[in-house]
Write a protein that holds these residues in place. Structure first.
Motif, PDB file in Angstrom:
ATOM      1  N   MET A 182       0.815  -1.201   0.000  1.00 27.76           N
ATOM      2  CA  MET A 182       0.000   0.000   0.000  1.00 27.76           C
ATOM      3  C   MET A 182       0.857   1.263   0.000  1.00 27.76           C
ATOM      4  N   GLU A 183       2.060   1.170   0.575  1.00 30.25           N
ATOM      5  CA  GLU A 183       2.947   2.335   0.597  1.00 30.25           C
ATOM      6  C   GLU A 183       3.324   2.765  -0.818  1.00 30.25           C
ATOM      7  N   GLN A 184       3.547   1.799  -1.711  1.00 28.27           N
ATOM      8  CA  GLN A 184       3.864   2.139  -3.106  1.00 28.27           C
ATOM      9  C   GLN A 184       2.719   2.904  -3.748  1.00 28.27           C
ATOM     10  N   LEU A 185       1.491   2.454  -3.524  1.00 27.37           N
ATOM     11  CA  LEU A 185       0.329   3.144  -4.084  1.00 27.37           C
ATOM     12  C   LEU A 185       0.200   4.542  -3.502  1.00 27.37           C
ATOM     13  N   ASP A 186       0.429   4.696  -2.210  1.00 25.50           N
ATOM     14  CA  ASP A 186       0.337   6.016  -1.580  1.00 25.50           C
ATOM     15  C   ASP A 186       1.369   6.977  -2.168  1.00 25.50           C
ATOM     16  N   ARG A 187       2.573   6.466  -2.455  1.00 27.89           N
ATOM     17  CA  ARG A 187       3.609   7.327  -3.052  1.00 27.89           C
ATOM     18  C   ARG A 187       3.198   7.765  -4.448  1.00 27.89           C
ATOM     19  N   ILE A 188       2.616   6.854  -5.213  1.00 30.42           N
ATOM     20  CA  ILE A 188       2.174   7.188  -6.572  1.00 30.42           C
ATOM     21  C   ILE A 188       1.090   8.251  -6.540  1.00 30.42           C
ATOM     22  N   ILE A 189       0.149   8.117  -5.622  1.00 30.65           N
ATOM     23  CA  ILE A 189      -0.956   9.071  -5.524  1.00 30.65           C
ATOM     24  C   ILE A 189      -0.439  10.475  -5.222  1.00 30.65           C
ATOM     25  N   GLU A 190       0.625  10.565  -4.440  1.00 31.83           N
ATOM     26  CA  GLU A 190       1.175  11.867  -4.079  1.00 31.83           C
ATOM     27  C   GLU A 190       1.969  12.515  -5.217  1.00 31.83           C
ATOM     28  N   GLN A 191       2.285  11.762  -6.250  1.00 29.31           N
ATOM     29  CA  GLN A 191       3.052  12.297  -7.382  1.00 29.31           C
ATOM     30  C   GLN A 191       2.086  12.741  -8.478  1.00 29.31           C
ATOM     31  N   ASP A 192       1.895  14.024  -8.597  1.00 24.90           N
ATOM     32  CA  ASP A 192       0.921  14.560  -9.546  1.00 24.90           C
ATOM     33  C   ASP A 192       1.279  14.272 -10.994  1.00 24.90           C
ATOM     34  N   ASP A 193       2.576  14.000 -11.272  1.00 25.55           N
ATOM     35  CA  ASP A 193       2.976  13.774 -12.660  1.00 25.55           C
ATOM     36  C   ASP A 193       2.618  12.362 -13.135  1.00 25.55           C
ATOM     37  N   ILE A 194       2.220  11.473 -12.230  1.00 30.62           N
ATOM     38  CA  ILE A 194       1.805  10.127 -12.615  1.00 30.62           C
ATOM     39  C   ILE A 194       0.300  10.147 -12.845  1.00 30.62           C
ATOM     40  N   LYS A 195      -0.092  10.029 -14.099  1.00 33.73           N
ATOM     41  CA  LYS A 195      -1.499  10.161 -14.474  1.00 33.73           C
ATOM     42  C   LYS A 195      -2.229   8.823 -14.539  1.00 33.73           C
ATOM     43  N   ARG A 196      -1.493   7.740 -14.781  1.00 32.63           N
ATOM     44  CA  ARG A 196      -2.112   6.441 -14.985  1.00 32.63           C
ATOM     45  C   ARG A 196      -1.563   5.416 -13.997  1.00 32.63           C
ATOM     46  N   CYS A 197      -2.447   4.555 -13.493  1.00 26.65           N
ATOM     47  CA  CYS A 197      -2.006   3.506 -12.573  1.00 26.65           C
ATOM     48  C   CYS A 197      -2.947   2.316 -12.661  1.00 26.65           C
ATOM     49  N   ILE A 198      -2.383   1.114 -12.696  1.00 28.79           N
ATOM     50  CA  ILE A 198      -3.152  -0.125 -12.636  1.00 28.79           C
ATOM     51  C   ILE A 198      -2.854  -0.790 -11.303  1.00 28.79           C
ATOM     52  N   ILE A 199      -3.905  -1.128 -10.564  1.00 33.40           N
ATOM     53  CA  ILE A 199      -3.756  -1.822  -9.293  1.00 33.40           C
ATOM     54  C   ILE A 199      -4.348  -3.214  -9.445  1.00 33.40           C
ATOM     55  N   VAL A 200      -3.544  -4.228  -9.142  1.00 33.14           N
ATOM     56  CA  VAL A 200      -3.930  -5.622  -9.357  1.00 33.14           C
ATOM     57  C   VAL A 200      -4.044  -6.326  -8.010  1.00 33.14           C
ATOM     58  N   LEU A 201      -5.097  -7.125  -7.871  1.00 33.57           N
ATOM     59  CA  LEU A 201      -5.362  -7.837  -6.622  1.00 33.57           C
ATOM     60  C   LEU A 201      -5.571  -9.314  -6.893  1.00 33.57           C
ATOM     61  N   ASP A 202      -4.884 -10.171  -6.133  1.00 33.91           N
ATOM     62  CA  ASP A 202      -5.095 -11.616  -6.217  1.00 33.91           C
ATOM     63  C   ASP A 202      -6.368 -11.946  -5.450  1.00 33.91           C
ATOM     64  N   ALA A 203      -7.407 -12.347  -6.167  1.00 30.03           N
ATOM     65  CA  ALA A 203      -8.707 -12.584  -5.534  1.00 30.03           C
ATOM     66  C   ALA A 203      -8.779 -13.927  -4.814  1.00 30.03           C
ATOM     67  N   HIS A 204      -7.796 -14.787  -5.004  1.00 30.10           N
ATOM     68  CA  HIS A 204      -7.843 -16.131  -4.427  1.00 30.10           C
ATOM     69  C   HIS A 204      -6.589 -16.418  -3.621  1.00 30.10           C
ATOM     70  N   ASP A 205      -6.254 -15.509  -2.694  1.00 23.61           N
ATOM     71  CA  ASP A 205      -5.035 -15.706  -1.901  1.00 23.61           C
ATOM     72  C   ASP A 205      -5.322 -16.379  -0.558  1.00 23.61           C
ATOM     73  N   ASN A 206      -6.523 -16.959  -0.424  1.00 22.22           N
ATOM     74  CA  ASN A 206      -6.946 -17.749   0.749  1.00 22.22           C
ATOM     75  C   ASN A 206      -7.353 -16.903   1.950  1.00 22.22           C
ATOM     76  N   TYR A 207      -7.093 -15.612   1.940  1.00 16.53           N
ATOM     77  CA  TYR A 207      -7.469 -14.765   3.073  1.00 16.53           C
ATOM     78  C   TYR A 207      -8.976 -14.821   3.313  1.00 16.53           C
ATOM     79  N   LEU A 208      -9.753 -14.799   2.237  1.00 15.74           N
ATOM     80  CA  LEU A 208     -11.206 -14.762   2.372  1.00 15.74           C
ATOM     81  C   LEU A 208     -11.811 -16.138   2.646  1.00 15.74           C
ATOM     82  N   GLU A 209     -10.990 -17.193   2.664  1.00  9.01           N
ATOM     83  CA  GLU A 209     -11.501 -18.511   3.011  1.00  9.01           C
ATOM     84  C   GLU A 209     -11.862 -18.582   4.490  1.00  9.01           C
ATOM     85  N   ASP A 210     -11.262 -17.701   5.281  1.00  6.88           N
ATOM     86  CA  ASP A 210     -11.616 -17.603   6.691  1.00  6.88           C
ATOM     87  C   ASP A 210     -12.962 -16.883   6.811  1.00  6.88           C
ATOM     88  N   GLU A 211     -13.946 -17.525   7.413  1.00 11.92           N
ATOM     89  CA  GLU A 211     -15.303 -16.973   7.466  1.00 11.92           C
ATOM     90  C   GLU A 211     -15.339 -15.622   8.167  1.00 11.92           C
TER      91      GLU A 211
END
Length: 266
Positions: free
Chosen positions: A1-30
Motif C-alpha cells: 500500500m505504501e507504493q500506491l500512496d507514493r504514486i498518488i502523491e506524485q501529480d505527474d503520474i497520471k495512470r495507474c493499474i492496481i492488481v489484486l489476487d482474488a484467491h489468496d486464501n485470506y477470504l476462506e476464513d469466514e
C-alpha cells in the motif's frame, strides 16, 4: 500500500493499474470474509452472496479494490464514496471529478485502471489469459474467425500453433475488449470492425504502445503481460495534441492489506 500512496502523491503520474489476487486464501476464513463484507452497502453484499464458489470471492475483491482505490485517489473517506452508472452501465465516481476508472477480472485476479483527468474522460481496461486458449480445441481460431479483420486473422493463421499463437490471440482479445469497455458497448458489437492489423508482441518488462484509429478517432492502447499467462490492456482517447506521456505504473496488493486499510478509515 505504501507504493500506491507514493504514486498518488506524485501529480505527474497520471495512470495507474492496481492488481489484486482474488484467491489468496485470506477470504476462506469466514470471519475475514464477513469483516471484508461490512465495508460494502447491503445491496452490494446481497449481490455478492448470490454468487457461488470462486466467483463470490472475485466479486468481493472487485468491490473492495474499487472502494479503496477511489477513496485514496479522490482523498475522500470511504464512507463518502458514491458510485453511479452511465446510460450504458459504466460505473463512475459520483462525488468527485478528475478521476476515471475501469475494472476487469481474469485468471483469479481483479484489477482497476485509474486515470487522473481534466473533467470526465472515458477509459477502458481488460485482462485476458492464455489459459482460455489452452482449454479450447486446437482449431479454436476458426471458431473465432468472425471477431477478426481479414488482416488480423491472416496474421494469426501464420503464427505457429501453441504459445506464440495463444499469446497473439489473447493480446488481440484484450485490445478489442478494452475498447468495448471504453465505449460501454461490451461485446455486443462487430469486433471485426476493430482492426488492429499486425500487432507487435507485448512483454513482461514494459508496456507496448499501440495507436489505432477507430470510428474516425485516434486511441492509445497500452498492453503488458502481468504474468506468463495474463495480459492487461488499457484504452485512452480520443487523443489530442496535448495528451500527456503514456507512462503507467502497476501496483500489486493483497486482500489483507486492503481490508486493514479500509478498517483504519474510521
Amino acid at each position: 500500500m505504501e507504493q500506491l500512496d507514493r504514486i498518488i502523491e506524485q501529480d505527474d503520474i497520471k495512470r495507474c493499474i492496481i492488481v489484486l489476487d482474488a484467491h489468496d486464501n485470506y477470504l476462506e476464513d469466514e470471519y475475514q470474509f464477513e469483516r471484508a463484507m461490512r465495508f460494502l452497502p447491503l445491496n452490494i453484499q446481497r449481490r455478492i452472496l448470490n454468487k457461488r464458489g470462486d466467483a463470490r470471492n472475485t466479486a468481493l475483491c472487485n468491490q473492495l479494490l474499487q472502494l479503496i482505490t477511489c477513496s485514496k485517489f479522490s482523498k475522500l473517506p470511504r464512507q463518502m464514496i458514491e458510485f453511479s452508472h452511465s446510460e450504458k452501465g459504466k460505473p463512475y465516481l459520483k462525488n468527485s471529478t478528475g478521476l476515471s476508472f475501469s475494472m476487469s477480472n481474469s485468471d483469479s485476479r481483479t484489477a482497476i485502471y485509474m486515470k487522473r483527468t481534466q473533467g470526465h474522460s472515458d477509459v477502458g481496461m481488460d485482462m485476458a489469459s492464455t489459459k482460455d486458449c489452452q482449454r479450447w480445441e486446437s482449431n479454436y481460431l476458426d471458431l473465432f474467425q468472425d471477431i477478426f479483420s481479414s488482416e488480423e486473422y491472416s496474421f494469426l493463421r501464420r503464427a505457429p500453433r501453441g504459445d506464440i499463437r495463444d499469446k497473439l490471440f489473447t493480446h488481440y482479445w484484450s485490445l478489442k475488449e478494452a475498447y468495448t469497455k471504453y465505449t460501454g458497448t461490451g461485446l455486443n458489437c462487430d469486433l471485426s470492425r476493430l482492426d488492429f492489423g499486425e500487432i507487435k508482441a507485448a512483454s513482461l518488462e514494459e508496456f507496448r504502445e499501440h495507436i489505432s484509429i477507430l470510428d474516425g478517432k485516434s486511441f492509445l492502447f497500452l498492453s503488458k503481460w502481468l504474468t506468463e499467462n495474463s495480459i492487461v490492456t488499457v484504452c485512452d482517447g480520443p487523443l489530442t495534441g496535448s495528451d500527456e506521456s503514456s507512462s503507467i505504473s502497476v501496483v500489486e496488493l493483497n486482500v489483507r492489506t486492503i481490508v486493514d486499510n479500509l478498517d483504519s478509515m474510521k
